[in-house]
Scaffold this motif. Structure first.
Motif, PDB file in Angstrom:
ATOM      1  N   PHE A 127       0.858  -1.196   0.000  1.00  0.00           N
ATOM      2  CA  PHE A 127       0.000   0.000   0.000  1.00  0.00           C
ATOM      3  C   PHE A 127       0.891   1.242   0.000  1.00  0.00           C
ATOM      4  O   PHE A 127       2.087   1.160   0.260  1.00  0.00           O
ATOM      5  CB  PHE A 127      -0.907   0.005   1.232  1.00  0.00           C
ATOM      6  CG  PHE A 127      -0.168   0.203   2.530  1.00  0.00           C
ATOM      7  CD1 PHE A 127      -0.089   1.466   3.123  1.00  0.00           C
ATOM      8  CD2 PHE A 127       0.470  -0.855   3.169  1.00  0.00           C
ATOM      9  CE1 PHE A 127       0.594   1.652   4.320  1.00  0.00           C
ATOM     10  CE2 PHE A 127       1.157  -0.673   4.359  1.00  0.00           C
ATOM     11  CZ  PHE A 127       1.224   0.584   4.938  1.00  0.00           C
ATOM     12  N   TYR A 128       0.283   2.384  -0.303  1.00  0.00           N
ATOM     13  CA  TYR A 128       1.095   3.599  -0.273  1.00  0.00           C
ATOM     14  C   TYR A 128       0.347   4.790   0.312  1.00  0.00           C
ATOM     15  O   TYR A 128      -0.886   4.858   0.284  1.00  0.00           O
ATOM     16  CB  TYR A 128       1.630   3.928  -1.667  1.00  0.00           C
ATOM     17  CG  TYR A 128       0.809   4.863  -2.528  1.00  0.00           C
ATOM     18  CD1 TYR A 128       1.065   6.235  -2.555  1.00  0.00           C
ATOM     19  CD2 TYR A 128      -0.214   4.384  -3.364  1.00  0.00           C
ATOM     20  CE1 TYR A 128       0.336   7.092  -3.368  1.00  0.00           C
ATOM     21  CE2 TYR A 128      -0.940   5.236  -4.186  1.00  0.00           C
ATOM     22  CZ  TYR A 128      -0.663   6.589  -4.185  1.00  0.00           C
ATOM     23  OH  TYR A 128      -1.386   7.440  -4.990  1.00  0.00           O
ATOM     24  N   ILE A 129       1.149   5.708   0.833  1.00  0.00           N
ATOM     25  CA  ILE A 129       0.669   7.022   1.260  1.00  0.00           C
ATOM     26  C   ILE A 129       1.634   8.048   0.678  1.00  0.00           C
ATOM     27  O   ILE A 129       2.855   7.859   0.720  1.00  0.00           O
ATOM     28  CB  ILE A 129       0.617   7.162   2.789  1.00  0.00           C
ATOM     29  CG1 ILE A 129      -0.372   6.165   3.399  1.00  0.00           C
ATOM     30  CG2 ILE A 129       0.225   8.594   3.190  1.00  0.00           C
ATOM     31  CD1 ILE A 129      -0.463   6.219   4.918  1.00  0.00           C
ATOM     32  N   GLN A 161      -2.031  12.481  -9.288  1.00  0.00           N
ATOM     33  CA  GLN A 161      -2.102  11.559  -8.150  1.00  0.00           C
ATOM     34  C   GLN A 161      -2.691  10.219  -8.575  1.00  0.00           C
ATOM     35  O   GLN A 161      -2.244   9.160  -8.122  1.00  0.00           O
ATOM     36  CB  GLN A 161      -2.921  12.164  -7.011  1.00  0.00           C
ATOM     37  CG  GLN A 161      -2.952  11.274  -5.769  1.00  0.00           C
ATOM     38  CD  GLN A 161      -3.529  11.954  -4.543  1.00  0.00           C
ATOM     39  OE1 GLN A 161      -3.391  13.158  -4.376  1.00  0.00           O
ATOM     40  NE2 GLN A 161      -4.177  11.196  -3.681  1.00  0.00           N
ATOM     41  N   ILE A 210      -8.174   9.886  -4.178  1.00  0.00           N
ATOM     42  CA  ILE A 210      -7.950   8.444  -4.033  1.00  0.00           C
ATOM     43  C   ILE A 210      -8.914   7.646  -4.919  1.00  0.00           C
ATOM     44  O   ILE A 210      -8.505   6.684  -5.586  1.00  0.00           O
ATOM     45  CB  ILE A 210      -8.079   8.034  -2.546  1.00  0.00           C
ATOM     46  CG1 ILE A 210      -6.873   8.573  -1.757  1.00  0.00           C
ATOM     47  CG2 ILE A 210      -8.194   6.518  -2.393  1.00  0.00           C
ATOM     48  CD1 ILE A 210      -6.953   8.373  -0.252  1.00  0.00           C
ATOM     49  N   GLN A 227      -4.294   2.507  -1.835  1.00  0.00           N
ATOM     50  CA  GLN A 227      -3.848   3.855  -1.550  1.00  0.00           C
ATOM     51  C   GLN A 227      -4.531   4.340  -0.276  1.00  0.00           C
ATOM     52  O   GLN A 227      -5.747   4.200  -0.115  1.00  0.00           O
ATOM     53  CB  GLN A 227      -4.172   4.823  -2.690  1.00  0.00           C
ATOM     54  CG  GLN A 227      -3.708   6.243  -2.389  1.00  0.00           C
ATOM     55  CD  GLN A 227      -4.033   7.265  -3.455  1.00  0.00           C
ATOM     56  OE1 GLN A 227      -3.769   8.454  -3.284  1.00  0.00           O
ATOM     57  NE2 GLN A 227      -4.606   6.831  -4.573  1.00  0.00           N
ATOM     58  N   GLY A 283      -7.691   7.597  -8.418  1.00  0.00           N
ATOM     59  CA  GLY A 283      -6.606   6.641  -8.625  1.00  0.00           C
ATOM     60  C   GLY A 283      -7.087   5.207  -8.688  1.00  0.00           C
ATOM     61  O   GLY A 283      -6.594   4.403  -9.493  1.00  0.00           O
ATOM     62  N   ASN A 298       1.218   0.467  -8.982  1.00  0.00           N
ATOM     63  CA  ASN A 298       0.663  -0.871  -9.204  1.00  0.00           C
ATOM     64  C   ASN A 298       1.486  -1.622 -10.232  1.00  0.00           C
ATOM     65  O   ASN A 298       1.793  -2.805 -10.062  1.00  0.00           O
ATOM     66  CB  ASN A 298      -0.797  -0.764  -9.643  1.00  0.00           C
ATOM     67  CG  ASN A 298      -1.416  -2.125  -9.928  1.00  0.00           C
ATOM     68  OD1 ASN A 298      -1.446  -2.568 -11.069  1.00  0.00           O
ATOM     69  ND2 ASN A 298      -1.892  -2.788  -8.884  1.00  0.00           N
ATOM     70  N   GLY A 300      -9.046   1.866  -2.018  1.00  0.00           N
ATOM     71  CA  GLY A 300      -8.702   3.121  -1.367  1.00  0.00           C
ATOM     72  C   GLY A 300      -9.251   3.140   0.043  1.00  0.00           C
ATOM     73  O   GLY A 300     -10.340   2.605   0.307  1.00  0.00           O
ATOM     74  N   ASP A 302      -0.079   8.198 -10.214  1.00  0.00           N
ATOM     75  CA  ASP A 302       0.841   7.597  -9.242  1.00  0.00           C
ATOM     76  C   ASP A 302       0.395   6.192  -8.862  1.00  0.00           C
ATOM     77  O   ASP A 302       1.210   5.260  -8.803  1.00  0.00           O
ATOM     78  CB  ASP A 302       0.900   8.450  -7.960  1.00  0.00           C
ATOM     79  CG  ASP A 302       1.757   9.690  -8.103  1.00  0.00           C
ATOM     80  OD1 ASP A 302       2.551   9.763  -9.058  1.00  0.00           O
ATOM     81  OD2 ASP A 302       1.626  10.592  -7.251  1.00  0.00           O
ATOM     82  N   PHE A 303      -0.891   6.032  -8.567  1.00  0.00           N
ATOM     83  CA  PHE A 303      -1.398   4.722  -8.143  1.00  0.00           C
ATOM     84  C   PHE A 303      -1.198   3.696  -9.262  1.00  0.00           C
ATOM     85  O   PHE A 303      -0.740   2.562  -9.035  1.00  0.00           O
ATOM     86  CB  PHE A 303      -2.875   4.835  -7.765  1.00  0.00           C
ATOM     87  CG  PHE A 303      -3.407   3.690  -6.931  1.00  0.00           C
ATOM     88  CD1 PHE A 303      -2.610   2.606  -6.578  1.00  0.00           C
ATOM     89  CD2 PHE A 303      -4.723   3.699  -6.486  1.00  0.00           C
ATOM     90  CE1 PHE A 303      -3.103   1.564  -5.803  1.00  0.00           C
ATOM     91  CE2 PHE A 303      -5.227   2.664  -5.708  1.00  0.00           C
ATOM     92  CZ  PHE A 303      -4.415   1.591  -5.375  1.00  0.00           C
ATOM     93  N   CYS A 360       1.312  -2.531  -6.052  1.00  0.00           N
ATOM     94  CA  CYS A 360       0.576  -1.792  -5.015  1.00  0.00           C
ATOM     95  C   CYS A 360      -0.930  -1.939  -5.234  1.00  0.00           C
ATOM     96  O   CYS A 360      -1.433  -1.702  -6.332  1.00  0.00           O
ATOM     97  CB  CYS A 360       0.989  -0.320  -5.061  1.00  0.00           C
ATOM     98  SG  CYS A 360       0.201   0.698  -3.803  1.00  0.00           S
TER      99      CYS A 360
END
Length: 402
Positions: A34-36, A172, A198, A188, A201, A180, A215, A175-176, A185
């Motif tokens: 996962f990401y932040i 943004q 989110i 999010q 994404g 991935n 998300g 980015d997701f 990933c």
């Protein structure tokens, strides 16, 4: 081990989730990457980031893999969420410097050993994108009317939303998709004010990659009255000891409202929930025990055991009647200088008008003596021994030194 969703719920983190039942099943089956994201708008993270870092830490402790994404690319645009004006444009040098500062701070919270977490910069792909290719690959999946309805843009209508900022959601979301593709990933995370971004994404990644992704948002760090927590007279409550001293950081949490103690213990410490409930149940004067534990635990997480202990002892010495505390925030002062100027220059107040108001309302004391003259000059005898103790309001103390 309990499902991490139950842990986040019990501690009060969870706000929204795209498909909680599916995500819960995924957490039971595998270690989820996962990401932040953290945009480098300053050279330090602040209290508002702290809750996201704690959520990330709980996720890692439950066996899942964090990607800490620093916004070397998105930072060139700036997130319009919650803003009534456009963010200051940063230079590339500023962005690079701030990203490096973020990396050092995040490493205090997350274990990066043996690939257990990743630190990634979205400038690595966003700065290389071809505009026409981006429009064709990504832009076709966004409708303008859907974007304009997003909560993150609503506060910008009065002053106008620039086309530059309008692209932030697309960046943004991309980015997701990229995370991935590169790292598998599947989730999010972010503050609840990021829900629109989110969702964008999640939808883009599902369409382009053809895989299920999710998300999830955490609650924002707010007081019981709904206002944001983590603001001081000098501005934000920074996680950098050079910008907010460990003592001042400790005192902030020691002095929060009684109504906010239980929430902060659950969200911002690793104390077992049984202990959180015990401390939260304390009433009247006994609640000070809970506040002391809260301040110590948070300061320990952010600044380490040694600084937490020093701050605790400094506060105990001061409130126990001691006249000096070496670890209080230190401000330089010279005899013959207006105290009002000392307050402003030392960032004890945000403006000289605030300093005047505090003095007029008996809110400033020097060595336990109230200062009532807005033109008061610091005297040699005030700095006997080379220092003085200044009190702002009832609970905030500063050490003035020659």
């Amino acid at each position: 081990m309990a499902n991490v969703i139950d842990i986040l719920k019990e501690r009060g983190f969870l706000a929204q989730c795209t498909n909680e039942e599916e995500l819960r099943g995924l957490f039971d089956k595998e270690s989820v990457t996962f990401y932040i994201g953290f945009d480098p708008t300053a050279d330090s993270l602040h209290a508002g980031h702290f809750i996201a870092l704690m959520a990330m830490a709980h996720m890692q402790r439950a066996g899942h893999r964090p990607i800490c994404l620093v916004g070397g690319g998105t930072g060139t645009v700036g997130d319009p969420t919650g803003r009534t004006d456009m963010r200051k444009m940063l230079t590339d040098a500023d962005i690079e410097h701030n990203c490096e500062c973020f990396k050092k701070q995040i490493a205090r919270f997350i274990d990066f050993s043996d690939g257990r977490a990743l630190m990634v910069n979205n400038g690595d792909w966003l700065r290389k994108l071809n505009y026409i290719e981006l429009l064709r690959e990504v832009g076709a999946h966004f409708t303008v009317n859907r974007m304009l309805a997003a909560e993150c843009y609503k506060q910008r209508w009065e002053k106008g939303l620039t086309f530059l900022e309008f692209n932030y959601m697309i960046m943004q979301a991309y980015d997701f998709l990229e995370l991935n593709r590169r790292y598998g990933c599947k989730l999010q995370m972010g503050g609840d004010d990021q829900w629109s971004n989110i969702i964008a994404g999640v939808e883009l990644t599902r369409r382009k990659a053809g895989v299920p992704v999710y998300g999830m948002t955490n609650r924002l760090l707010t007081k019981s009255d709904g206002k944001k927590m983590g603001k001081t007279a000098g501005g934000a409550l920074w996680l950098d000891a050079e910008k907010t001293s460990p003592y001042e950081f400790y005192q902030y949490w020691r002095n929060i409202d009684d109504a906010d103690v239980g929430k902060c213990l659950a969200l911002l410490t690793f104390l077992p929930m049984e202990e959180v409930h015990r401390l939260s149940a304390l009433k009247d004067a006994a609640i000070n025990e809970a506040k002391t534990v809260l301040a110590y635990e948070i300061t320990k997480i952010v600044h380490g055991d040694q600084e937490a202990e020093k701050a605790k002892q400094a506060a105990a010495a001061l409130f126990g009647g001691g006249s000096k505390a070496e670890d209080m925030p230190t401000v330089k002062a010279a005899a013959g200088t207006k105290l009002l100027d000392v307050l402003f220059a030392g960032k004890i107040v945000a403006s000289k008008s605030e300093a005047r108001r505090l003095i007029q309302q008996n809110g400033i004391a020097l060595n336990d003596a109230k200062v009532t003259d807005v033109d008061y000059l610091v005297k040699e005898e005030d700095l006997a021994g080379g220092e003085a103790i200044l009190r702002k309001g009832k609970k905030k103390y500063f050490r003035l030194v020659k």
